[in-house]
Enzyme design. Structure first.
Site, PDB file in Angstrom:
ATOM      1  N   TRP A 106      36.960  52.157  13.608  1.00  0.00           N
ATOM      2  CA  TRP A 106      37.103  53.601  13.376  1.00  0.00           C
ATOM      3  C   TRP A 106      37.411  54.366  14.662  1.00  0.00           C
ATOM      4  CZ3 TRP A 106      38.540  54.695   8.839  1.00  0.00           C
ATOM      5  CH2 TRP A 106      38.001  54.039   7.722  1.00  0.00           C
ATOM      6  N   ASP A 175      31.656  60.778  15.912  1.00  0.00           N
ATOM      7  CA  ASP A 175      31.850  60.446  14.501  1.00  0.00           C
ATOM      8  C   ASP A 175      30.560  59.785  14.022  1.00  0.00           C
ATOM      9  OD1 ASP A 175      32.467  59.347  12.035  1.00  0.00           O
ATOM     10  OD2 ASP A 175      34.200  58.195  12.735  1.00  0.00           O
ATOM     11  N   LYS A 199      29.130  57.985   2.858  1.00  0.00           N
ATOM     12  CA  LYS A 199      28.337  56.857   3.326  1.00  0.00           C
ATOM     13  C   LYS A 199      26.848  57.161   3.123  1.00  0.00           C
ATOM     14  CE  LYS A 199      32.336  55.375   4.683  1.00  0.00           C
ATOM     15  NZ  LYS A 199      32.954  55.593   5.967  1.00  0.00           N
TER      16      LYS A 199
END
Ligand SMILES: *Cc1c(COP(=O)(O)O)cnc(C)c1O
Length: 368
Positions: A106, A175, A199
């Site tokens: 990511w 993040d 999530k």
């Protein structure tokens, strides 16, 4: 199969607490006596204002967000913020450069996207596999960078920071998509925190962005207006139609988080759950293997191989199939790393984790 018998270890969209789903179901046709559903409610109505304000104040309470931070509920996902962050912040300093820590899939994607808007410096030697966090002594941070970026938990690779990077006053951006609210966080250390909801805090469609007020108003002129922090912050995320239903679900999940003891309680449970699985891996004499450095093993996403260090693919397939016969689903690792990945987000219970642990032991006995 009855939902109750299914244990969802998916990495995202992930499990949502059953009580939240039941409440959403109850309220689906007639929200709070309005006679309509949240799905069909004006985003400018007083009923929806209450929903978005309640969601924001719960979030502020859960992680103690200081008053000089704005909270936004945006669309575009975590990936949208891979662009939103540089578009809003890379122009903070004239050099238009940013420092990135790339410790997994990511953050690598985020760094690549940022290159479109300025100069990106990867602050450590490039990693050939994402199984560790390079020692902070080896980082070469650029004091004239507009910001330093990192991903607190690499969902695909199972690499999680257990510290907050020190940046010498340079704006820190994080993040937190896959470990948001999984532990307490000191928001005041950050310029921007963002997290996609699907999530740990709800369903897909909404991304929380928390931004320090002095960072508003520096967007590049080509920044799409829906990603412009200043515009969205000033309009309470209502520049255009926000993801209303996803915000509502997030509010319910935040209620659930609060009622279950908040982030400190979540942290205790997440430590307990993840240790349970890592202990089995460690005690398996190599039958199970986690490639990630012990110092940065994720409490949220536990990746491991089965049969041997690099994984016996046939056995891993069997592991996933047999698990699914017992109602344990979504254990297959990300296609880029293979193997197994057990995601143990806040909503996954100790009992559910125990069921996985028991299954792992049994599977080993049968197949080693
Ligand atoms: C899932 C995830 C993303 C991407 O989220 P999308 O909503 O699919 O864009 C970004 N960062 C992390 C850490 C993630 O887990």
């Amino acid at each position: 199969m009855d939902k109750k018998q299914t244990i969802n270890f998916g990495a995202g969209p992930a499990k949502i607490p059953q009580s939240v789903l039941i409440q959403a179901q109850k309220e689906l046709l007639n929200y709070s006596g309005t006679g309509i559903s949240v799905l069909e409610m004006s985003h400018r109505s007083s009923d929806f204002s209450k929903i978005i304000n309640k969601t924001e104040s719960l979030l502020r309470e859960l992680i103690n967000i200081p008053d000089n931070y704005k909270v936004m509920f945006l669309q575009g996902g975590g990936s949208g913020q891979f662009s939103g962050v540089p578009l809003n912040l890379i122009g903070l300093k004239e050099a238009k450069c940013a420092d990135y820590l790339v410790t997994g899939t990511w953050s690598a994607k985020a760094a690549k996207e940022a290159e479109k808007y300025g100069k990106v410096n990867i602050v450590h030697p490039k990693l050939d596999c994402y199984t560790k966090i390079p020692d902070s002594g080896s980082w070469t941070l650029n004091p004239s960078a507009s910001y330093v970026y990192y991903c607190a938990n690499e969902t695909v690779n199972g690499v999680e920071y257990n510290f907050t990077p020190e940046t010498n006053e340079v704006v820190l951006v994080c993040d937190m998509s896959s470990n948001f609210l999984s532990r307490p966080v000191d928001v005041s250390k950050f310029g921007v925190i963002f997290a996609g909801a699907q999530k740990n805090v709800g369903c897909a469609g909404v991304t929380v962005v928390i931004v320090r007020e002095d960072l508003l108003g520096h967007a590049l002129k080509e920044c799409p207006i829906v990603l412009d922090y200043k515009v969205q912050a000033e309009m309470n995320s209502l520049y255009n139609t926000p993801p209303c239903f996803s915000i509502y679900i997030m509010g319910l999940v935040l209620d659930w988080t609060k009622n279950n003891g908040g982030c400190a309680a979540m942290e205790t449970l997440n430590k307990q759950k993840s240790s349970m699985i890592y202990d089995i891996i460690n005690a398996s004499n190599g039958f199970y293997a986690c490639p990630v450095d012990v110092a940065c093993r994720s409490r949220m996403n536990v990746p491991f191989r089965v049969g041997k260090k690099d994984g016996d693919e046939a056995l891993e397939k069997k592991f996933v199939e047999d698990a699914s016969k017992r109602g344990m689903i979504s254990l297959k690792g990300h296609r880029s790393v293979g193997g197994i990945r057990a995601s143990l987000y806040n909503s996954v219970t100790v009992e559910e984790t125990e069921a996985l642990a028991a299954y792992m032991k049994e599977f080993q006995k049968e197949h080693q």
